[in-house]
Design a protein around this motif. Structure first.
Motif, short mmCIF file in Angstrom:
data_model
loop_
_atom_site.label_atom_id
_atom_site.label_comp_id
_atom_site.label_asym_id
_atom_site.label_seq_id
_atom_site.Cartn_x
_atom_site.Cartn_y
_atom_site.Cartn_z
N SER A 74 -0.70 2.05 12.64
CA SER A 74 0.72 2.16 12.98
C SER A 74 0.84 2.60 14.44
CB SER A 74 1.42 3.16 12.06
OG SER A 74 1.36 2.72 10.72
N TRP A 83 -1.35 5.98 14.57
CA TRP A 83 -1.91 6.61 13.39
C TRP A 83 -2.65 5.52 12.62
CZ3 TRP A 83 -0.66 5.69 8.12
CH2 TRP A 83 -1.25 6.59 7.21
N GLY A 138 -7.71 2.39 3.50
CA GLY A 138 -7.47 2.46 2.07
C GLY A 138 -8.57 1.84 1.25
N MET A 191 -0.50 4.37 1.58
CA MET A 191 -0.51 4.38 3.04
C MET A 191 0.80 4.99 3.56
SD MET A 191 0.84 2.50 5.95
CE MET A 191 1.50 1.14 5.04
N TRP A 206 0.84 -1.19 0.00
CA TRP A 206 0.00 0.00 0.00
C TRP A 206 0.88 1.25 0.00
CZ3 TRP A 206 -1.67 -3.87 3.65
CH2 TRP A 206 -2.83 -4.55 3.25
N TRP A 236 -4.95 4.28 9.22
CA TRP A 236 -5.14 4.54 7.80
C TRP A 236 -6.18 3.59 7.24
CZ3 TRP A 236 -4.09 1.52 3.38
CH2 TRP A 236 -4.08 2.21 2.15
N ARG A 270 -7.37 -1.58 6.45
CA ARG A 270 -7.18 -0.73 7.63
C ARG A 270 -5.83 -1.09 8.25
NH1 ARG A 270 -11.49 2.25 9.85
NH2 ARG A 270 -9.68 3.23 10.77
N ASP A 285 0.84 8.74 2.93
CA ASP A 285 -0.03 9.42 3.90
C ASP A 285 0.60 9.45 5.29
OD1 ASP A 285 -1.86 9.81 1.85
OD2 ASP A 285 -3.22 8.21 2.53
N PHE A 286 1.29 8.36 5.66
CA PHE A 286 1.97 8.30 6.96
C PHE A 286 3.05 9.38 7.05
CE2 PHE A 286 5.63 6.82 9.42
CZ PHE A 286 5.05 6.54 10.66
N TYR A 336 1.47 12.74 7.42
CA TYR A 336 0.97 12.91 8.79
C TYR A 336 2.12 13.28 9.74
CZ TYR A 336 -0.71 11.78 13.44
OH TYR A 336 -1.01 11.82 14.78
#
Length: 160
Positions: free
Chosen positions: A73, A61, A65, A42, A39, A63, A70, A45-46, A49
């Motif tokens: 982290s 955190w 998708g 993901m 992903w 996420w 799901r 996006d991490f 963030y």
């Protein structure tokens, strides 16, 4: 209900997969790297963030998708001292706080099942004997299947 299995966590049928990382982690080892490869959005996006929020060890955190994936982290490790350094080691206190936050997230998001590896014992460097009781404490009372992937077997679907 906690169940320990052997197999490939990426083949899990659980609604969410949780894993341990450091704030700002590069996802360059182990399960984090496999998640990054599967992903890439993901991971992007991490990183976004972590650059825009003050992520702290002991937090998490989450996420979501496409296709219902799901990933949660858990910040079990210390952040790297600078951009090109390796993340620090995991600490039992961080794992404890992150699992407490995970418990709250499971209830809030109404997850129906959760999979996680032997959290913080690989790159994180903790002993499983120190981590397993924390999983029991924070996730053992949940009314959903919690699947702990105790032994990694690439390409093998576990009997969840």
């Amino acid at each position: 209900m906690i169940k320990e299995v052997s197999g490939d966590i990426l083949l899990s049928g659980a609604q969410a997969i949780a894993h341990g990382v450091a704030p700002g982690d590069h996802f360059s080892n182990g399960l984090a790297m496999a998640l990054r490869e599967r992903w890439p959005a993901m991971y992007k996006d991490f990183r976004h963030y972590c650059q825009n929020h003050h992520a702290e060890p002991g937090g998490l955190w989450a996420w979501g998708g496409t296709g219902g994936a799901r990933i949660v982290s858990l910040f079990t490790q210390e952040a790297a001292r600078h951009e090109h350094a390796n993340p620090g080691k995991a600490h039992v206190e961080h794992v404890n706080h992150a699992l407490r936050e995970l418990h709250k997230l499971v209830l809030k998001e109404k997850f129906t099942s959760l999979a996680l590896p032997r959290l913080a014992t690989g790159v994180g460097g903790l002993e499983w004997q120190a981590v397993r009781p924390l999983i029991d404490t924070h996730l053992g009372g949940l009314d959903i299947p919690v699947i702990v992937y105790r032994t990694y077997q690439p390409g093998v679907k576990a009997a969840e």
